[in-house]
Write an enzyme that holds these catalytic residues in place. Structure first.
Site, mmCIF file in Angstrom:
data_model
loop_
_atom_site.group_PDB
_atom_site.id
_atom_site.type_symbol
_atom_site.label_atom_id
_atom_site.label_comp_id
_atom_site.label_asym_id
_atom_site.label_seq_id
_atom_site.Cartn_x
_atom_site.Cartn_y
_atom_site.Cartn_z
ATOM 1 C CD GLU A 133 -2.324 2.190 -3.586
ATOM 2 O OE1 GLU A 133 -3.442 2.716 -3.754
ATOM 3 O OE2 GLU A 133 -1.744 2.168 -2.488
ATOM 4 C CG ASP A 179 -1.788 1.186 1.347
ATOM 5 O OD1 ASP A 179 -2.638 1.365 0.446
ATOM 6 O OD2 ASP A 179 -1.665 1.963 2.320
#
Length: 675
Positions: free
Chosen positions: A450, A421
């Site tokens: 990400e 993340d």
């Protein structure tokens, strides 16, 4: 071992974060500049984590004195004019305006060195009149009876006038390896290491250097596979590894994202009785039946009760509302029993403000945890996008790194990969350490980043597969009326951005952060977008509910109201992708000529996926070449595609040929004719 990792290629003016690996927060670490170009005044301070700024082109050696000894790291600095343009995205911190994912993606469009000495003389090189940009590079290695020969495949920027012959290559040997460097030879763009010079391991790193910059680094890892083999004259005992390649299984994985708390839907008995983990486990047969082989679960750790779970309050405990650790492990085991892999959503940039360490830092200014966080004012933590419930960690503080590395060690053995993340918000040096730490235990462990927009240098020993936010943004624009060929431009942008050919990508049209594609762009475009995900190069992602027409992006899944025809469309696409080698990520993507005879020209795009034909084979069908036609329009289109062979859609088994061409509702896939 506290060694800071592989050598670095940078440009003058860049910042190099230096940190000891596997740190002991109670230990003493000291950095010095052991060697530098003659005119350099670059220096280092006395913190365990330091930030080094090369000020002259050339070679530097920085040294770390650590409890386990002295470690040296080579830094090769190119002139500032060769720095990659806009390498790191800029995200608004506290007090700034939020940037959406769409907006961010739309803005992206050892003396063993190079043996030439030319790269350092290029600050004043004339601009390329034909444009151009960052070159690319892939390394390979061949074992002969006497040496390992490392060969290079340099490729110029697709839009420039440079050729491969115009590019220089800069090599660096890894400072961690015991190699007699005087025996290493560089000539003709190749590096040769005698077998006798390799005691145990030799890692070779390199970049291609052109007029407009230097490439993403690539590496080969040369190892003696038999510890008892003599250190000379035994070519069979040498193994070649490519550490920056994605795991083979991941390049063509079909990934299914589960937003854990709403996946079961309202009234799910399994969720009510045994927790969410059991409810997900109960639906694994369904997920497998879609053709999925990889499960991405959104965060499962203890959090501040935000439904998404990204505000972590304990990096070593599972969220109680999801179930027990035993339930989680049963879920993972059940997925593995079906041949499915599981991705853990790893959050490292921040904790929740409800985390006890943050609470202690706020309540007591003298708390040891005050140094764990970044601050922009008394009691006011640093964050991004004005997110009020999180606080950014300070990675210059060794206890933070230690804590998060311990969390990595806690969860990695249970799963097959991490979806990382906000990867862009965590220092590169930390991700390099995570990469090497996990790959040393399991080379097939996946690291998926990400990062919006994507960052080419993340391919070099940080992550294996990247969110293809550029193609995502193109699919959204096409769904809203932009010409459909934008999806091909987006895929080709990977090379223009500097990604090497061996980079891996995850294709997506929606996820838990985005409006459902069907809601924004309509059902016909949604079918075409799914077709793009499964036929373009990359690993397709289906966000749970996307396959049956779910409209809310984070709502309880409406299982009782599923659109079965859309679900069957996904099943067929996944099955065809498995059956056709030409739809794999390794197959080439070619533009082809096509003519829209009926329908809107700009809503249609056609392309060919190409594989190498077997010896003696002729024609597209024998070679497996495949033509794909996507129609994002609301009405069927009739399209003439010369490269298509036959008139039966491989996706549905239905005839689609007419006197004018191929009749395409949303997606048509046909064998291709190479002649």
């Amino acid at each position: 071992m506290h060694h800071p990792g592989p050598p670095r290629f940078v440009a003058v003016g860049d910042e190099v974060e230096l940190a000891p690996r596997d740190p002991d927060p109670a230990a003493t670490y000291a950095w010095t500049v052991a060697a530098a170009p003659a005119d350099s005044t670059a220096a280092l301070g006395d913190e365990p984590v330091e930030y080094f700024h090369p000020d002259e082109p050339g070679h530097y050696v920085v040294a770390l004195d650590a409890p386990d000894g002295r470690h040296e790291l080579t830094v090769r600095a190119f002139p500032g004019g060769l720095a990659p343009a806009s390498e790191a995205p800029s995200y608004p911190r506290s007090g700034a305006t939020e940037t959406t994912a769409d907006e961010a993606a739309a803005g992206a469009s050892g003396d063993a060195d190079d043996g030439s000495g030319r790269a350092d003389e290029r600050d004043d090189a004339p601009a390329d009149p034909d444009g151009g940009g960052r070159p690319r590079l892939t390394l390979s290695a061949t074992v002969t009876e006497e040496a390992v020969v490392v060969e290079v495949d340099p490729r110029p920027h697709p839009d420039g006038s440079e050729t491969a012959a115009d590019l220089d290559v800069a090599f660096l040997l890894d400072d961690r390896d015991d190699i007699d460097r005087e025996d290493v030879r560089i000539a003709g763009g190749e590096l040769a290491i005698p077998l006798a010079a390799i005691a145990d391991r030799a890692r070779v790193h390199a970049v291609a250097v052109g007029r407009h910059g230097y490439s993403v680094p690539d590496a080969v890892d040369i190892r003696r596979g038999d510890d008892d083999a003599p250190a000379s004259g035994d070519a069979d005992a040498v193994e070649i590894h490519r550490p920056y390649d994605p795991p083979a299984w991941a390049e063509d994985a079909v990934i299914y994202e589960v937003y854990v708390r709403t996946f079961p839907g309202q009234g799910d008995d399994a969720a009510a009785e045994g927790g969410v983990f059991d409810a997900i486990r109960e639906r694994l047969d369904y997920v497998e039946g879609l053709g999925v082989d990889t499960l991405w679960l959104t965060p499962v750790l203890a959090n501040d009760d935000a439904p998404h779970g990204y505000n972590v309050t304990d990096f070593f405990a599972l969220a109680a509302d999801l179930g027990t650790r035993e339930g989680y492990e049963r879920l993972v085991e059940a997925a593995h029993d079906r041949g499915m892999r599981v991705l853990f959503d790893l959050v490292c940039n921040h904790s929740a403000r409800a985390h006890p360490y943050y609470q202690a830092a706020v309540s007591d200014p003298g708390s040891e945890y005050r140094d764990w966080y970044e601050w922009r004012g008394p009691g006011d933590p640093e964050t991004y996008f004005d997110w009020e419930l999180i606080a950014n960690f300070d990675f210059s503080h060794l206890p933070v790194r230690r804590h998060l590395l311990d969390a990595v060690d806690e969860w990695a053995p249970l799963v097959d990969g991490f979806r990382c993340d906000m990867a862009w918000a965590v220092p590169d040096s930390f991700w390099r350490e995570v990469h090497d730490r996990l790959k040393a235990r399991d080379a097939d462990f996946l690291l998926l980043d990400e990062t919006i927009p994507y960052i080419p240098d993340y391919q070099a020993g940080l992550f294996d597969v990247h969110f293809d936010s550029t193609t995502y943004a193109a699919l959204r624009r096409v769904g809203n009326g932009e010409p459909a060929e934008a999806v091909l431009d987006a895929v080709e942008d990977r090379a223009r951005s500097g990604f090497p050919d061996h980079a891996g990508f995850m294709l997506y049209a929606e996820n838990h952060d985005e409006t459902r594609y069907l809601v924004e762009c309509g059902r016909p475009a949604a079918e075409a977008a799914l077709g793009a995900l499964f036929t373009l190069p990359g690993a397709p992602l289906v966000y749970a509910g996307q396959e049956f027409g779910q409209r809310g992006k984070r709502d309880d899944l409406a299982w009782a109201h599923a659109d079965e025809s859309l679900r069957e469309h996904v099943r067929r696409l996944a099955a065809l992708r498995r059956e056709r080698p030409a739809l794999s990520s390794a197959a080439a993507l070619d533009r082809v000529d096509y003519d829209v005879r009926e329908g809107w020209d700009d809503r249609v795009v056609a392309f060919r996926r190409r594989v190498d034909a077997p010896t003696g084979a002729a024609g597209g069908e024998q070679s497996g070449d495949t033509v794909v036609v996507l129609n994002f329009g609301a009405e069927p289109a009739t399209v003439a595609v010369d490269a298509a062979a036959g008139e039966t859609d491989l996706l549905t088994g239905d005839p689609v040929g007419t006197t004018e061409g191929l009749r395409v509702d949303s997606v048509a896939v046909l064998p291709a004719d190479r002649s």
